[in-house]
Motif scaffolding. Structure first.
Motif, PDB file in Angstrom:
ATOM      1  N   TYR A 159      29.131  -9.375  -4.436  1.00 37.07           N
ATOM      2  CA  TYR A 159      28.517  -8.072  -4.220  1.00 37.07           C
ATOM      3  C   TYR A 159      27.577  -7.842  -5.408  1.00 37.07           C
ATOM      4  O   TYR A 159      27.911  -8.176  -6.558  1.00 37.07           O
ATOM      5  CB  TYR A 159      29.579  -6.976  -4.166  1.00 37.07           C
ATOM      6  CG  TYR A 159      30.488  -7.064  -2.967  1.00 37.07           C
ATOM      7  CD1 TYR A 159      30.021  -6.708  -1.699  1.00 37.07           C
ATOM      8  CD2 TYR A 159      31.805  -7.493  -3.101  1.00 37.07           C
ATOM      9  CE1 TYR A 159      30.856  -6.787  -0.593  1.00 37.07           C
ATOM     10  CE2 TYR A 159      32.637  -7.576  -1.998  1.00 37.07           C
ATOM     11  CZ  TYR A 159      32.156  -7.222  -0.740  1.00 37.07           C
ATOM     12  OH  TYR A 159      32.986  -7.303   0.348  1.00 37.07           O
ATOM     13  N   ASP A 178      27.665  -4.951   1.564  1.00 34.24           N
ATOM     14  CA  ASP A 178      28.430  -4.853   2.803  1.00 34.24           C
ATOM     15  C   ASP A 178      28.530  -6.243   3.421  1.00 34.24           C
ATOM     16  O   ASP A 178      27.925  -7.203   2.921  1.00 34.24           O
ATOM     17  CB  ASP A 178      27.776  -3.857   3.770  1.00 34.24           C
ATOM     18  CG  ASP A 178      26.326  -4.202   4.089  1.00 34.24           C
ATOM     19  OD1 ASP A 178      25.927  -5.369   3.915  1.00 34.24           O
ATOM     20  OD2 ASP A 178      25.582  -3.299   4.530  1.00 34.24           O
ATOM     21  N   PHE A 205      35.406  -3.461  -3.881  1.00 34.57           N
ATOM     22  CA  PHE A 205      35.557  -2.382  -2.906  1.00 34.57           C
ATOM     23  C   PHE A 205      36.991  -2.346  -2.372  1.00 34.57           C
ATOM     24  O   PHE A 205      37.802  -3.223  -2.672  1.00 34.57           O
ATOM     25  CB  PHE A 205      34.571  -2.580  -1.755  1.00 34.57           C
ATOM     26  CG  PHE A 205      33.127  -2.508  -2.163  1.00 34.57           C
ATOM     27  CD1 PHE A 205      32.581  -1.327  -2.673  1.00 34.57           C
ATOM     28  CD2 PHE A 205      32.310  -3.616  -2.059  1.00 34.57           C
ATOM     29  CE1 PHE A 205      31.259  -1.257  -3.048  1.00 34.57           C
ATOM     30  CE2 PHE A 205      30.974  -3.554  -2.439  1.00 34.57           C
ATOM     31  CZ  PHE A 205      30.451  -2.367  -2.937  1.00 34.57           C
ATOM     32  N   ASP A 208      40.033  -3.484   2.595  1.00 30.28           N
ATOM     33  CA  ASP A 208      39.606  -3.641   3.982  1.00 30.28           C
ATOM     34  C   ASP A 208      38.125  -3.988   4.096  1.00 30.28           C
ATOM     35  O   ASP A 208      37.711  -4.720   5.002  1.00 30.28           O
ATOM     36  CB  ASP A 208      39.909  -2.377   4.787  1.00 30.28           C
ATOM     37  CG  ASP A 208      41.372  -2.291   5.199  1.00 30.28           C
ATOM     38  OD1 ASP A 208      41.990  -3.356   5.424  1.00 30.28           O
ATOM     39  OD2 ASP A 208      41.904  -1.172   5.291  1.00 30.28           O
ATOM     40  N   GLN A 209      37.297  -3.468   3.179  1.00 27.27           N
ATOM     41  CA  GLN A 209      35.883  -3.818   3.176  1.00 27.27           C
ATOM     42  C   GLN A 209      35.685  -5.294   2.852  1.00 27.27           C
ATOM     43  O   GLN A 209      34.815  -5.963   3.433  1.00 27.27           O
ATOM     44  CB  GLN A 209      35.112  -2.964   2.166  1.00 27.27           C
ATOM     45  CG  GLN A 209      35.001  -1.496   2.531  1.00 27.27           C
ATOM     46  CD  GLN A 209      34.221  -0.723   1.494  1.00 27.27           C
ATOM     47  OE1 GLN A 209      34.754   0.133   0.790  1.00 27.27           O
ATOM     48  NE2 GLN A 209      32.941  -1.014   1.377  1.00 27.27           N
ATOM     49  N   GLU A 210      36.487  -5.810   1.956  1.00 27.80           N
ATOM     50  CA  GLU A 210      36.341  -7.215   1.577  1.00 27.80           C
ATOM     51  C   GLU A 210      36.947  -8.131   2.632  1.00 27.80           C
ATOM     52  O   GLU A 210      36.445  -9.238   2.859  1.00 27.80           O
ATOM     53  CB  GLU A 210      36.961  -7.429   0.201  1.00 27.80           C
ATOM     54  CG  GLU A 210      36.212  -6.600  -0.849  1.00 27.80           C
ATOM     55  CD  GLU A 210      36.708  -6.719  -2.264  1.00 27.80           C
ATOM     56  OE1 GLU A 210      36.036  -6.165  -3.156  1.00 27.80           O
ATOM     57  OE2 GLU A 210      37.751  -7.366  -2.480  1.00 27.80           O
TER      58      GLU A 210
END
Length: 432
Positions: A159, A178, A205, A208-210
């Motif tokens: 990221y 993202d 992050f 869940d984002q990863e």
């Protein structure tokens, strides 16, 4: 002893190299990061080169060691450890680091012993480079000979922001914040370097984002090996949750939780292999981690372990215990990448593609940059490491270090993050 093989002089050149705004759990990379270039000059007039971390904590032991080295044989790399213990002295673990994590390398607790090993690693590599040039042999031949002609490397995904908030060199990568941004980044790495496996730096992050980013990679690159490394940012419970979500997707999960105790708990609750470059970075740390099954893969790093010979010793221990082996990377230049490739070429049980930050680095101190083809580096058969210093570029990067007011001479990802968020403090672990 042939006097031509005795060390006549040692030159230490700290430099600042540009670094993109790559995010991790502690913050963001600074616009420039310190490295130390070590040159060992023999009485025969041959110069060997090495490289390591350049923060002040590493410069402190490097200087007395450099002063003590003249007269030492370049063949006596085992003696470097005794010499370093005698002349470098000790220093306390740095303050301001409540989690006991070295922000520069994210390698666990920084101690005087680890600092010495990182300095010795650069001197050992420089000695081997000088010896190889003297004898007309590549470094891998001095380590017993190569068992492969190329070494596999993995795309190191981050990221990142589009640019640093407080200056620094600009690039054309843009932001990746993202899953779509991470996949686009991976596609560019494949197009430019041919990488066939991918590692995502996590802990930035919410988990869940990863997880979503890893799943997006799996969809975009079906069947390709994937790794996720949050640098110990998660609790045992969160680590097990991520492992359940990504079971069958990840090749391995790297340092999901901090420390051997937590890693052992995670390992007991999942079949996903756990890798580390944080809880096993010295030989005394091996016994407890292996006995408890806390890790299934060790990411070696010749800077951590004290050089190329000790990296081979680590590989032998891993082979004896059935523990997988790969190689860790931090922000490095072409000297370290050459050394890494030589030792990797000699290790039979290199089970996974190695990490490398090198494609992110736009500056170097060698005359010809390394080129990845199909995600691999060819192993040089030229004498020594097979690299030559670009003295003009080395001088320019050293001038940058000299001109700095001291702000950037110590890598501090949290301080860099405070340029964008003045309230930022290094998160306590577990962060999630």
């Amino acid at each position: 002893m042939d006097t031509a093989l005795l060390i006549d002089d040692v030159r230490l050149t700290p430099v600042l190299i540009s670094d993109p705004p790559l995010l991790n759990t502690q913050g963001v990379h600074q616009p420039y990061t310190p490295r130390l270039i070590v040159e060992v000059v023999t009485r025969g007039g041959v110069t060997g080169v090495g490289e390591t971390y350049g923060d002040g904590a590493y410069l402190a032991p490097a200087r007395p060691l450099a002063e003590a080295l003249p007269g030492h044989p370049v063949t006596d790399v085992n003696g470097l450890f005794t010499l370093a213990e005698r002349v470098c002295g000790g220093s306390p673990t740095p303050e301001g680091d409540p989690q006991g994590v070295d922000a520069g390398g994210l390698r666990g607790v920084r101690t005087a012993d680890k600092l010495r090993l990182s300095v010795v690693s650069a001197v050992e590599v420089a000695c081997l480079d000088a010896l190889g040039k003297t004898l007309g042999l590549p470094v891998h031949a001095l380590l017993g000979g190569k068992v492969r002609d190329t070494v596999d490397y993995s795309a190191y995904l981050f990221y990142r922001w589009a640019e640093h908030p407080a200056g620094g060199e600009k690039d054309d990568w843009g932001a990746a914040l993202d899953p779509a941004g991470i996949v686009a980044q991976a596609r560019r790495f494949v197009a430019g370097h041919g990488f066939r496996s991918f590692k995502l730096k996590g802990g930035v992050f919410e988990p869940d984002q990863e997880i979503a980013a890893v799943r997006a990679l799996a969809e975009a690159f079906p069947g390709r090996p994937l790794r996720l490394d949050p640098n110990g940012a998660w609790s045992v419970e969160t680590s097990l949750y991520v492992a359940r979500q990504l079971g069958g997707v990840l090749e391995y999960l790297e340092d999901p939780a901090s420390g051997t105790d937590r890693m052992a708990e995670v390992a007991a609750g999942t079949d996903v292999p756990l890798a580390t470059n944080m809880c096993v970075t010295t030989f005394p740390e091996i016994a407890g981690a292996f006995a408890r099954g806390a890790v299934q893969v060790v990411l070696s790093d010749h800077h951590y372990w004290g050089g190329l010979h000790r990296t081979r010793e680590l590989a032998a221990v891993c082979r004896a215990f059935g523990v997988g082996l790969s190689m860790h990377s931090n922000t490095h230049l072409g000297i370290s990448l050459a050394a890494m490739t030589h030792v990797a070429a000699t290790v039979p049980n290199l089970d996974y593609a190695c990490d490398s930050h090198y494609p992110w680095q736009t500056e170097d101190v060698i005359t010809a940059r390394h080129v990845f083809r199909d995600g691999r580096l060819a192993v040089s058969d030229a004498p020594g490491l097979g690299v030559e210093l670009d003295r003009e570029r080395l001088a320019a990067l050293h001038r940058r270090w000299l001109d700095d007011d001291g702000t950037l001479r110590e890598r501090d990802d949290a301080a860099a993050m405070r340029q964008a968020d003045p309230e930022w403090v290094t998160p306590a672990v577990p962060r999630w």
